[in-house]
Design a protein around this motif. Sequence first.
Motif, PDB file in Angstrom:
ATOM      1  N   VAL A 223       0.836  -1.203   0.000  1.00 16.31           N
ATOM      2  CA  VAL A 223       0.000   0.000   0.000  1.00 16.31           C
ATOM      3  C   VAL A 223       0.866   1.246   0.000  1.00 16.31           C
ATOM      4  O   VAL A 223       0.633   2.198  -0.757  1.00 16.31           O
ATOM      5  N   PHE A 224       1.906   1.275   0.835  1.00 14.52           N
ATOM      6  CA  PHE A 224       2.763   2.456   0.930  1.00 14.52           C
ATOM      7  C   PHE A 224       3.478   2.720  -0.386  1.00 14.52           C
ATOM      8  O   PHE A 224       3.571   3.871  -0.840  1.00 14.52           O
ATOM      9  N   GLN A 225       3.990   1.658  -1.046  1.00 14.43           N
ATOM     10  CA  GLN A 225       4.719   1.849  -2.293  1.00 14.43           C
ATOM     11  C   GLN A 225       3.835   2.401  -3.402  1.00 14.43           C
ATOM     12  O   GLN A 225       4.218   3.314  -4.146  1.00 14.43           O
ATOM     13  N   TYR A 226       2.623   1.856  -3.539  1.00 14.63           N
ATOM     14  CA  TYR A 226       1.745   2.320  -4.613  1.00 14.63           C
ATOM     15  C   TYR A 226       1.127   3.687  -4.314  1.00 14.63           C
ATOM     16  O   TYR A 226       0.736   4.409  -5.238  1.00 14.63           O
ATOM     17  N   ARG A 227       0.992   4.059  -3.069  1.00 17.27           N
ATOM     18  CA  ARG A 227       0.564   5.426  -2.741  1.00 17.27           C
ATOM     19  C   ARG A 227       1.629   6.416  -3.194  1.00 17.27           C
ATOM     20  O   ARG A 227       1.317   7.485  -3.729  1.00 17.27           O
TER      21      ARG A 227
ATOM     22  N   GLY B  38       1.486   7.054  -6.835  1.00 16.64           N
ATOM     23  CA  GLY B  38       0.278   7.677  -7.339  1.00 16.64           C
ATOM     24  C   GLY B  38      -0.700   6.708  -7.961  1.00 16.64           C
ATOM     25  O   GLY B  38      -1.514   7.119  -8.803  1.00 16.64           O
ATOM     26  N   ALA B  39      -0.620   5.443  -7.571  1.00 17.39           N
ATOM     27  CA  ALA B  39      -1.536   4.429  -8.135  1.00 17.39           C
ATOM     28  C   ALA B  39      -2.236   3.721  -6.996  1.00 17.39           C
ATOM     29  O   ALA B  39      -2.224   2.498  -6.904  1.00 17.39           O
ATOM     30  N   ARG B  40      -2.889   4.528  -6.166  1.00 13.78           N
ATOM     31  CA  ARG B  40      -3.518   3.938  -4.983  1.00 13.78           C
ATOM     32  C   ARG B  40      -4.711   3.058  -5.329  1.00 13.78           C
ATOM     33  O   ARG B  40      -5.118   2.227  -4.521  1.00 13.78           O
ATOM     34  N   HIS B  41      -5.249   3.183  -6.525  1.00 15.35           N
ATOM     35  CA  HIS B  41      -6.411   2.375  -6.879  1.00 15.35           C
ATOM     36  C   HIS B  41      -6.026   1.122  -7.675  1.00 15.35           C
ATOM     37  O   HIS B  41      -6.931   0.402  -8.130  1.00 15.35           O
TER      38      HIS B  41
ATOM     39  N   GLN C  74      -1.300  -4.069  -6.166  1.00 15.81           N
ATOM     40  CA  GLN C  74      -0.977  -4.054  -4.743  1.00 15.81           C
ATOM     41  C   GLN C  74      -1.085  -5.462  -4.138  1.00 15.81           C
ATOM     42  O   GLN C  74      -0.265  -5.873  -3.327  1.00 15.81           O
TER      43      GLN C  74
ATOM     44  N   TYR D 152      -5.503  -1.932  -7.239  1.00  9.66           N
ATOM     45  CA  TYR D 152      -5.606  -2.935  -6.167  1.00  9.66           C
ATOM     46  C   TYR D 152      -5.023  -4.286  -6.577  1.00  9.66           C
ATOM     47  O   TYR D 152      -4.458  -5.020  -5.756  1.00  9.66           O
TER      48      TYR D 152
END
Length: 597
Positions: free
Chosen positions: A16-20, A23-26, A31, A28
């Motif tokens: 989660v931290f890496q993809y936040r 800029g690709a928090r969605h 992730q 999933y």
Amino acid sequence: MLSWIIALIGGAAFAVFQYRLAGARHAYGLQALRAVAVVIVLALVLNAPIGWSSAGRPYVAVDASVSWLASGDTTLWTRARRAADSVATDTVLLVGDSVRAGKAPERPADVMTRVGPLIERALGAGRAVTLVTDGRIDDPERLSELPSGSAIVIVDGGSSRDAALASFGGPGAAVTGDSVDFTAVIAAGSGGSAAGAVDLSIDGASVAATTIDSMAPFAEREVRWRVHVGPKAGQRLVRVLVTASGDALARNDTLYATLDVAAGASAVFASTAPDFDARYALDVLRGTLAVPTRGYYRVAPGQWRVDGSLAAVTEEEVKRSMSEAPIVVIHGDTAVFGSPRSYARGALALIAPPVARGDEYYPTSSPPSPLLGTFSTLPWDSLPPIEVGESPRESEWTALTAKRGRRLDERKVIVGSATPNRTVIVPAAGLWRWRFRGGRTADAFVSLWGSIFDWLAGETVDLRGPRPAASWSRVGEPIRWRRGGMRDSSALVVLSRRGAQVPDTIQLRFGTGSTYTETEPMAAGVYTTNIGDSEGLLAVNASSEWIPRRASVQAGAIGNAAAMGRAPQARSAWWLYAIALAALCAEWILRRKIGLR
């Protein structure tokens, strides 16, 4: 389970931290793939379990040696049996001379405490072990090999005052009229010992006595004597007896040994320049061949002394002894009586220290020779330097070479020949430094001279038949026999124990070229041995389990080996590595499709 919880939390948080940050928090799915890979990596790092444990109950092993009775009663043994009964198990093993399943007896009877067979059985079954012992184990270093989950339970009791004969040292052979040195070590019990006395007797007649002060718990004291063996030749029985008030155990107060007194020497050592090299080589000669040996030292021109007693002796007597002995060793001026081969009829060793001293030579190699079997195992690269003279010109073989500074001027240290009689020449000095340093270098000194003297002896020096190699032994120890001058490969020994009416027999078998053989341990006692026309003595003393000593192990958990039935670990599952690799590959492909790097 805790390791999996840590891996799950760590993997999810990392993904989660890496993809936040990217800029690709969605994303999933990405992730989830990253989280799966990281969780598996963390599980592998922690070696997390991947199944349920199915380990059975541990073995309960009970030390069944007689050391439990060293306090004088069965109180400790009774407590040990209760401790073993309190552990839930389906198998009780008795440990001592061997390992076997069974119920603990009313009184222990094993004369040794060896855990090696127990460890092999536990490893084969993959089961942990709970060992109930008094802590006095002969091979404690092996306990770390036990399966994990094993434990040691020590049952120790109160203190008892005791004085015991732990060991005895002295020559096994002497010549009539010689003075010999004997040494005894007295050990105190767990409660120390009171003041007492130590008596040395030969054939029932007291020849020396020493008083000893009180000792602290488990302390040791060494007692030394120099004794004149007298004019009588033959097998003599030596007895050492320690007495102290309040002694808890009489069984360990007496020790018997044998002494073979001969009318003439089978080996003669003569030194014209006595030094440490001569002294230590003579000690090895006596210990290696175990035949009547006499040493002579020249203390001034024309003046000789007998080793030990330092009695004056004429040059004619020294030369006569060397002409009669089957093996002769000359140290110093090897031509003091002319050519050695003009009077030495048997095997001959010449130790000639170099005239020019100062250069240091280091042993470097051991070429093929009759001594190679022993020399190939010696640590030449870690031995102190020696001094080496000019290399002998005529020899059939070379056993050891040395170089100055390990690089220059190679010289022969030990050479020899077998014709017309066995001869060894050692043009070197300073070997005593090996003995002085102790440890492996001291062992190398003994091995070097021992192999030389053994080769010189061959099968011609000792005209006696087979006999015990040691002057005394203990119950539980194999009896080692020396071949002597016997040519046959087998011999029948008739043993008559003092106090017993029926004799026993032992068949000795020697391998080709072998000097020693071993037979099964024997009960305590003094035995008369008959081999053909040869008669001798054999002394077997009480087991070392009766000698007081500190515990050699500590209570608590022990063992590093894997136990069968334990839950399988993550690192042993190949498919976890495959899943982690597949998840990382899939994530990389999908990241490229959405434009992430």
